[in-house]
Write an enzyme that holds these catalytic residues in place. Structure first.
Site, mmCIF file in Angstrom:
data_model
loop_
_atom_site.group_PDB
_atom_site.id
_atom_site.type_symbol
_atom_site.label_atom_id
_atom_site.label_comp_id
_atom_site.label_asym_id
_atom_site.label_seq_id
_atom_site.Cartn_x
_atom_site.Cartn_y
_atom_site.Cartn_z
ATOM 1 N N GLY A 40 70.033 -1.648 -55.665
ATOM 2 C CA GLY A 40 69.744 -2.746 -54.736
ATOM 3 C C GLY A 40 68.682 -2.389 -53.701
ATOM 4 O O GLY A 40 67.722 -3.121 -53.488
ATOM 5 N N ARG A 41 68.829 -1.222 -53.067
ATOM 6 C CA ARG A 41 67.889 -0.863 -51.987
ATOM 7 C C ARG A 41 66.568 -0.334 -52.526
ATOM 8 O O ARG A 41 65.690 0.036 -51.751
ATOM 9 C CB ARG A 41 68.553 0.126 -51.024
ATOM 10 C CG ARG A 41 69.160 1.346 -51.685
ATOM 11 C CD ARG A 41 70.127 2.057 -50.747
ATOM 12 N NE ARG A 41 70.861 3.135 -51.412
ATOM 13 C CZ ARG A 41 71.987 2.957 -52.104
ATOM 14 N NH1 ARG A 41 72.504 1.750 -52.244
ATOM 15 N NH2 ARG A 41 72.603 3.977 -52.659
ATOM 16 N N GLU A 81 72.566 4.131 -46.585
ATOM 17 C CA GLU A 81 73.384 3.736 -47.741
ATOM 18 C C GLU A 81 73.205 4.758 -48.869
ATOM 19 O O GLU A 81 74.116 5.015 -49.649
ATOM 20 C CB GLU A 81 73.036 2.326 -48.209
ATOM 21 C CG GLU A 81 74.136 1.706 -49.059
ATOM 22 C CD GLU A 81 73.909 0.247 -49.413
ATOM 23 O OE1 GLU A 81 73.033 -0.035 -50.238
ATOM 24 O OE2 GLU A 81 74.627 -0.624 -48.874
ATOM 25 N N HIS A 108 59.808 1.037 -23.334
ATOM 26 C CA HIS A 108 60.355 0.351 -22.172
ATOM 27 C C HIS A 108 61.830 0.029 -22.360
ATOM 28 O O HIS A 108 62.389 -0.790 -21.632
ATOM 29 C CB HIS A 108 59.539 -0.916 -21.899
ATOM 30 C CG HIS A 108 58.095 -0.608 -21.659
ATOM 31 N ND1 HIS A 108 57.608 -0.226 -20.431
ATOM 32 C CD2 HIS A 108 57.042 -0.532 -22.519
ATOM 33 C CE1 HIS A 108 56.308 0.037 -20.537
ATOM 34 N NE2 HIS A 108 55.935 -0.140 -21.793
ATOM 35 N N GLU A 152 78.465 -13.172 -49.097
ATOM 36 C CA GLU A 152 77.553 -13.837 -48.163
ATOM 37 C C GLU A 152 76.497 -14.641 -48.911
ATOM 38 O O GLU A 152 76.208 -15.803 -48.580
ATOM 39 C CB GLU A 152 76.830 -12.797 -47.287
ATOM 40 C CG GLU A 152 77.726 -12.000 -46.373
ATOM 41 C CD GLU A 152 78.162 -10.683 -46.998
ATOM 42 O OE1 GLU A 152 78.441 -10.659 -48.228
ATOM 43 O OE2 GLU A 152 78.237 -9.685 -46.275
ATOM 44 N N LYS A 188 71.801 -8.755 -57.076
ATOM 45 C CA LYS A 188 71.921 -7.911 -58.267
ATOM 46 C C LYS A 188 73.211 -8.249 -59.019
ATOM 47 O O LYS A 188 73.217 -8.437 -60.221
ATOM 48 C CB LYS A 188 71.888 -6.433 -57.863
ATOM 49 C CG LYS A 188 72.026 -5.502 -59.044
ATOM 50 C CD LYS A 188 71.846 -4.048 -58.659
ATOM 51 C CE LYS A 188 72.135 -3.164 -59.871
ATOM 52 N NZ LYS A 188 72.011 -1.749 -59.599
ATOM 53 N N LYS A 231 84.899 -4.901 -48.060
ATOM 54 C CA LYS A 231 84.719 -6.141 -48.842
ATOM 55 C C LYS A 231 86.054 -6.629 -49.386
ATOM 56 O O LYS A 231 86.370 -7.813 -49.329
ATOM 57 C CB LYS A 231 83.794 -5.880 -50.045
ATOM 58 C CG LYS A 231 82.324 -5.778 -49.728
ATOM 59 C CD LYS A 231 81.536 -5.693 -51.036
ATOM 60 C CE LYS A 231 80.106 -5.266 -50.787
ATOM 61 N NZ LYS A 231 79.341 -5.016 -52.008
#
Ligand code: F6P
Length: 537
Positions: free
Chosen positions: A260-261, A346, A377, A206, A200, A505
């Protein structure tokens, strides 16, 4: 729009307190006994979904109290703004209109135009009509992005494996750990590969590091000009993508009113669309739009995302649950938990309300989970016998599923049995009697019984999905978006900013400089300084 709530907020909380006090003192089985209609009353239908909250500590009176509270918090106005516009994200002065990407609204026409471009590109990609620098058709994609620019598309293509285009290879690279881009590129032919850089902001460290590495890989094989034909950019900052070198015809924009999400539905879905069969991505959007219509139109006490938000909220605010488990009994939904972790934590991992004051109650819990039956399990021991009850949200595929019918039966038996075991439990006395009857002497039976007993009375939700199909998946993800939003409105927070990710950041930039041996711009705490010395190259 007014900020966190109105004058009645104190009164509506008091009503919720009273309902919660009553429910806290009542066993869930007693709620069933008191109301023979309880299952029907607490089972809700929505497009592609059936939601059963009857095994939760909630009832009609509590939902009514929460609905009154929601209205005191201006829920109707907030919901209207989610579809029609208004600055819902006040700290960034932005509208929030991702619903316009899959349905009508002030930006519906513009969204449909971008969607047409994405759809056409995907169609041509699948058809082998997009050719690279050597003239060879492109058939592989490396999708580079992180957070909301990764989790949605990754979940969709994994969940919809049965709907994949047969001739397209799609890989993802999110983590800045170099192993990730190495794995993503391994074995691919640069002449047939498209790198899709999704960000965005087009500044995320990254993503930019992975994009540079991928472009260097392309350039080595195809030269700088050739490489440019193999890179697409999806972003809300087209000027930055252009400055980075993205070609105009390979630029797919979206707008800043898409968080973004919440961005899967935008051009962020480009690579997923390319990798799915023709029509699948449109069906995903249509399913989400169906859920939008439900959320928008249904009165709160019958509104599935809203009712589910009530359950989530009450568990956290009044019933002592710090977390909840999402357990899809569907292997195809194995990436749902990470997707929900970003969406919910978030969005609502906040303790300051829209007016900047501490919230009265934290209405959102920690999200964690994994698919059943695998999770049975691993961590289900803690759910059944751990000290604190942790609510579980089970998902069950009501469709035909895949593979042998026998497996479907076993999967369904397990999900129902787990929810029932959490509810019923097994008392020490019952266990002791069973042990005694099986031949153990009284002393040994008494000693062993507490280890084999289950407290029970542990809440769970069962949500049925009518199949892991594009439309049902769209509806499911939109359901969760709206539930998250409803919780935010009731808690009084802005679900659409994420300032909590910023400090780390910024500090990382200084740490990176220190790791290169450059003079520190600021003093580090002693532990960090010791680690910098240890890790310096
Ligand atoms: O750091 C958090 C975050 O900003 C998320 O909200 C977002 O989805 C992700 O990073 C990626 O951001 P971008 O799409 O701008 O690269």
């Amino acid at each position: 729009m007014s900020q966190s709530g109105n004058a009645h907020e104190g009164e509506t909380w008091a009503r919720i307190d009273a309902e919660a006090d009553r429910l806290k003192r009542t066993r869930i089985l007693d709620l069933f006994a008191a109301d023979p209609q309880r299952v029907d009353a607490l089972t809700f239908t929505a497009p592609h979904l059936v939601l059963d909250v009857s095994k939760q500590r909630i009832d009609g009176a509590a939902i009514a109290a929460l609905a009154a509270h929601a209205e005191a918090m201006n829920f109707s106005e907030a919901r209207r703004a989610l579809f029609e516009g208004g600055v819902l994200n006040a700290t960034e002065q932005r509208e929030v209109l991702h619903t316009n990407l899959r349905g009508p609204g002030p930006h519906g026409a513009e969204s449909a135009q971008v969607r047409t471009r994405v759809r056409e590109f995907a169609k041509r990609f699948r058809g082998g009509q997009i050719r690279g620098a050597t003239g060879a058709p492109l058939d592989s994609i490396v999708h580079i992005g992180i957070g909301g620019s990764d989790l949605g598309p990754r979940l969709v293509v994994d969940a919809l494996r049965r709907f994949r285009a047969p001739n397209v290879t799609l890989r993802f690279a999110a983590n800045v750990d170099g192993a990730e881009i190495v794995d993503a590129l391994e074995g691919l032919d640069p002449a047939r590969t498209l790198i899709v850089v999704v960000s965005k902001t087009f500044t995320t460290q990254e993503t930019m590091a992975n994009a540079e590495a991928a472009r260097a890989w392309l350039r080595q094989a195809l030269g700088p000009e050739g490489a440019a034909q193999h890179v697409a950019a999806v972003t809300a900052a087209p000027e930055r993508a252009t400055a980075w070198g993205a070609a105009p015809e390979m630029l797919f924009p979206f707008r800043d009113w898409v968080g973004g999400r919440y961005s899967l539905w935008s051009a962020v879905g480009l690579s997923a669309d390319c990798a799915l069969q023709d029509g699948a991505f449109d069906a995903l959007l249509a399913g989400a739009n169906d859920m939008d219509a439900h959320f928008r139109a249904l009165p709160l006490p019958r509104n599935a995302p809203f009712v589910s938000a009530c359950v989530q909220m009450l568990n956290r605010t009044h019933l002592g649950a710090h977390s909840y488990v999402v357990a899809p009994y569907a292997r195809r939904l194995s990436l749902l938990a990470p997707f929900l972790q970003q969406l919910e934590m978030e969005s609502n991992g906040k303790s300051i309300d829209r007016d900047g004051k501490p919230v009265r109650h934290l209405a959102a819990a920690v999200t964690w989970g994994d698919v059943g039956t695998n999770a049975q399990h691993s961590f289900f021991q803690l759910l059944h016998q751990g000290a604190e009850p942790i609510p579980v949200e089970f998902l069950v595929d009501m469709g035909r599923g895949e593979g042998p019918a026998e497996h479907r039966k076993l999967l369904r038996a397990n999900v129902l049995a787990q929810a029932e075991a959490l509810l019923l439990g097994k008392s020490v006395n019952t266990v002791r009697a069973e042990l005694f009857a099986s031949g153990l002497d009284a002393g040994a039976a008494t000693k062993l019984a507490p280890h084999k007993a289950f407290p029970g009375d542990r809440p769970s939700t069962i949500m049925g999905i009518d199949g892991v199909t594009p439309a049902a998946l769209g509806a499911l993800l939109a359901f969760y978006e709206h539930r998250t939003f409803a919780q935010a409105v009731m808690m009084g927070v802005n679900a659409f900013d994420q300032w909590g990710v910023e400090l780390g950041k910024v500090l990382a930039q200084g740490v990176a400089r220190a790791l290169e041996g450059k003079p520190a711009a600021r003093q580090h705490d002693p532990s960090t300084a010791a680690w910098i010395a240890r890790l310096k190259e």
